[in-house]
Write an enzyme that holds these catalytic residues in place. Structure first.
Site, mmCIF file in Angstrom:
data_model
loop_
_atom_site.group_PDB
_atom_site.id
_atom_site.type_symbol
_atom_site.label_atom_id
_atom_site.label_comp_id
_atom_site.label_asym_id
_atom_site.label_seq_id
_atom_site.Cartn_x
_atom_site.Cartn_y
_atom_site.Cartn_z
ATOM 1 N N CYS A 131 24.315 15.501 33.138
ATOM 2 C CA CYS A 131 25.166 15.458 31.935
ATOM 3 C C CYS A 131 26.327 16.456 31.947
ATOM 4 C CB CYS A 131 24.308 15.673 30.695
ATOM 5 S SG CYS A 131 23.252 14.261 30.353
ATOM 6 N N LYS A 145 16.766 21.513 37.030
ATOM 7 C CA LYS A 145 16.029 22.381 36.116
ATOM 8 C C LYS A 145 14.551 22.066 36.270
ATOM 9 C CE LYS A 145 16.173 20.619 31.622
ATOM 10 N NZ LYS A 145 16.736 20.409 30.382
HETATM 11 N N1 NAD Z 1 19.566 12.107 31.303
HETATM 12 C C1 NAD Z 1 19.807 12.855 30.246
HETATM 13 O O1 NAD Z 1 19.259 13.953 30.097
HETATM 14 C C2 NAD Z 1 20.757 12.399 29.192
HETATM 15 C C3 NAD Z 1 20.832 13.089 27.970
HETATM 16 C C4 NAD Z 1 21.728 12.643 26.997
HETATM 17 C C5 NAD Z 1 22.543 11.558 27.246
HETATM 18 N N2 NAD Z 1 22.480 10.922 28.452
HETATM 19 C C6 NAD Z 1 23.347 9.761 28.666
HETATM 20 O O2 NAD Z 1 22.545 8.589 28.559
HETATM 21 C C7 NAD Z 1 23.004 7.585 29.476
HETATM 22 C C8 NAD Z 1 21.866 7.166 30.380
HETATM 23 O O3 NAD Z 1 21.504 8.270 31.175
HETATM 24 P P1 NAD Z 1 20.163 8.269 32.057
HETATM 25 O O4 NAD Z 1 20.029 9.636 32.593
HETATM 26 O O5 NAD Z 1 19.059 7.678 31.286
HETATM 27 O O6 NAD Z 1 20.599 7.249 33.216
HETATM 28 P P2 NAD Z 1 19.667 6.592 34.323
HETATM 29 O O7 NAD Z 1 20.527 6.379 35.502
HETATM 30 O O8 NAD Z 1 18.397 7.369 34.457
HETATM 31 O O9 NAD Z 1 19.254 5.177 33.682
HETATM 32 C C9 NAD Z 1 20.139 4.131 33.520
HETATM 33 C C10 NAD Z 1 19.366 2.832 33.712
HETATM 34 O O10 NAD Z 1 20.220 1.734 33.376
HETATM 35 C C11 NAD Z 1 19.907 0.664 34.244
HETATM 36 N N3 NAD Z 1 20.998 -0.310 34.237
HETATM 37 C C12 NAD Z 1 22.233 -0.220 34.806
HETATM 38 N N4 NAD Z 1 22.941 -1.346 34.584
HETATM 39 C C13 NAD Z 1 22.146 -2.172 33.859
HETATM 40 C C14 NAD Z 1 22.300 -3.471 33.333
HETATM 41 N N5 NAD Z 1 23.437 -4.168 33.521
HETATM 42 N N6 NAD Z 1 21.283 -4.028 32.646
HETATM 43 C C15 NAD Z 1 20.138 -3.339 32.463
HETATM 44 N N7 NAD Z 1 19.920 -2.094 32.941
HETATM 45 C C16 NAD Z 1 20.919 -1.517 33.628
HETATM 46 C C17 NAD Z 1 19.679 1.347 35.578
HETATM 47 O O11 NAD Z 1 18.944 0.534 36.465
HETATM 48 C C18 NAD Z 1 18.917 2.594 35.139
HETATM 49 O O12 NAD Z 1 17.520 2.380 35.158
HETATM 50 C C19 NAD Z 1 24.184 8.216 30.212
HETATM 51 O O13 NAD Z 1 25.364 7.849 29.573
HETATM 52 C C20 NAD Z 1 23.951 9.702 30.046
HETATM 53 O O14 NAD Z 1 25.138 10.449 30.094
HETATM 54 C C21 NAD Z 1 21.602 11.310 29.416
#
Ligand code: NAD
Length: 480
Positions: free
Chosen positions: A310, A370
């Site tokens: 992030c 982390k």
């Molecule tokens: N990881 C964190 O700690 C965190 C915290 C706050 C916000 N965010 C935000 O949340 C969002 C998601 O982050 P994340 O870490 O969970 O990402 P991630 O990469 O772990 O998960 C994303 C998922 O989306 C799936 N995906 C992609 N395209 C798709 C589609 N067309 N249809 C269905 N599924 C699809 C992927 O296969 C994957 O499993 C990002 O924008 C991130 O910035 C993340």
């Protein structure tokens, strides 16, 4: 309530499992078939404490479902969360192709039922309107297809009524139906969970932010989040603030929060660098300033700097957005620079003691960005490995989760050891990179005896340096 969550990663899976715990019927959708197949069998694609049990519980209660079929997932769902990744492009802009694909696909499969489309992915300011446009585009494409199937002419059973034909699904389609405009609102609901304590954070957030100009959509989300807001269903503590804003402000709140926290870390690292030169101790300084209520102690731990999925990408995106609107975000640029240099400073520290690093063996304690996560995205360890490798050092590492899982994706130029004793063997220095709890209780005296040179750099300032020195280790830290 019936909920669909598109994207079953760190955010989507935790959100889905927590909403199911609160009694909602949740369908988690992902386009990665292996991930979904694993989840159906109770195998989690990520490491997050407590998540496996929560997913199992949701599945056993029949409240948590997994599918690759987006149309089936959103069918009957009143609320659809978008939680797909938005990684950084080389330009610093977020890669919005996953959000775009999902928004279009949602549009293609909306029916007459009103839905709230909730953007949980972190997206640049203004993306809410863009997502609305994409959904409408998707819906228009689907309507066009329906109309062209009408133009193909009346079908059996609809003789005498030129406005009727069969839909792709086989049902009778009227011209009115073919032309209908979907009923939906887009809401921004930024996510603030921290990997490693994601379930706790979801049930105990500091606030829930929703950005929308639709009272109807806000009321539905308020109902969905009511148990968390008003501490129902076994949740205790004070009510959680409910922050309603316009779309753009909600999107900005997410970026501003991460930019502030990252800047706070870079601030204390800058103070640490000055402490090292002046003989002050940054750990004492952090205590001293952290007690000031206006400052607060959190995020004042000097060390290797921030990483993860992030902070790096969100700062890059905010800097890019500012530039797009003719503003140079100098403070944020400086925060990024200080952060990058922090890794370089650690290598210089090794050079000061070991001199030439070529041919030396450096052992890293921890690889993930982390503790309590398996996430390696933009982890400081990766930059360190690259620096050390370029200088000709051999790099080994031990990480409680990465070593045990056998996962090596994204790792090169490093030998991942299966235990900490093998890591220490023959090392010229150990560097504590990630403050995993188990590193607190290692037998550092024994590790020192296995090393070529008993040097430990505590790059997170998390160990008791007095106790360590009694084990025969030479100990260095950051900012003292
Ligand atoms: N990881 C964190 O700690 C965190 C915290 C706050 C916000 N965010 C935000 O949340 C969002 C998601 O982050 P994340 O870490 O969970 O990402 P991630 O990469 O772990 O998960 C994303 C998922 O989306 C799936 N995906 C992609 N395209 C798709 C589609 N067309 N249809 C269905 N599924 C699809 C992927 O296969 C994957 O499993 C990002 O924008 C991130 O910035 C993340």
């Amino acid at each position: 309530m019936r909920v669909a969550v598109i994207g079953s990663g760190y955010v989507g899976l935790v959100t889905g499992a927590c909403l199911a715990r609160l009694g909602n019927s949740v369908t988690c959708v992902d386009n990665n078939p292996a991930k979904i197949e694993g989840l159906r069998r109770g195998r989690l694609p990520i490491y997050e404490p407590g998540l496996e049990e929560l997913v199992q519980e949701g599945s056993d209660r029949g409240l948590l479902h997994f599918t690759t079929d987006l149309p089936a997932g959103i069918q009957n769902s009143q609320v659809v969360f978008i939680a797909v990744g938005t990684p950084s492009l080389p330009s610093g802009d977020p890669d919005l192709r996953y959000v775009e694909a999902v928004a279009r696909e949602i549009g293609q499969h909306l029916d007459e039922q009103y839905r709230v489309i909730v953007n949980k992915s972190t997206v640049p300011i203004g993306s809410g309107d863009w997502v609305r446009m994409l959904i409408l585009d998707g819906a228009a494409e689907a309507a066009k297809q329906r109309l062209s199937s009408l133009e193909a002419g009346p079908v059996e059973g609809s003789e005498g009524d030129p406005d009727k034909t069969t839909s792709r699904g086989g049902g009778v389609l009227t011209l009115e139906k073919a032309r209908w405009v979907p009923q939906f609102d887009v809401v921004s609901n930024p996510e603030f969970l921290r990997e490693g304590s994601a379930i706790h954070d979801t049930f105990n957030p500091d606030r829930i932010v929703v950005g929308s100009d639709s009272p109807r959509a806000i009321a539905i989300l308020r109902e969905l989040y009511e148990p968390i807001l008003n501490r129902q269903g076994g949740l205790s503590g004070d009510p959680v603030p409910w922050v309603v804003t316009d779309l753009a402000s909600a999107e900005m709140i997410k970026y501003a929060a991460n930019a502030f926290l990252a800047t706070k870390i870079s601030f204390i690292n800058e103070i640490a660098n000055i402490c090292e030169r002046t003989g002050a101790d940054v750990t004492q300084v952090a205590e001293g300033i952290g007690l000031d209520k206006r400052i607060g102690r959190a995020f004042l731990n000097a060390g290797l700097g921030w990483g993860g999925s992030c902070f790096p990408k969100d700062l890059a995106a905010l800097i890019r957005t500012a530039a797009d609107y003719g503003y140079e975000a100098r403070l944020l640029r400086a925060a990024v620079e200080v952060n990058q240099e922090q890794r370089q400073r650690l290598v210089e520290k090794l050079q000061q003691v070991l001199k030439v690093l070529k041919g030396k063996t450096i052992g890293l304690l921890g690889l993930t960005f982390k503790p309590n996560t398996d996430d390696l995205r933009d982890a400081p360890s990766l930059a360190l490995i690259e620096h050390l490798h370029k200088l000709g050092a051999k790099v080994k590492a031990y990480d409680p989760v990465v070593s045990a899982s056998g996962m090596r994706e994204g790792l090169s130029h490093v030998v991942v050891e299966t235990d900490v004793l093998r890591l220490a063997e023959g090392c010229d220095a150990l560097v504590l990179v990630t403050e995993w709890q188990e590193f607190q209780s290692l037998d550092y005296g024994h590790l020192a005896s296995l090393m070529r040179r008993p040097l430990l750099i505590d790059a997170r300032n998390c160990l008791d340096r007095q106790a360590l020195r009694q084990t025969g280790m030479t100990v260095l830290g950051v900012g003292w």
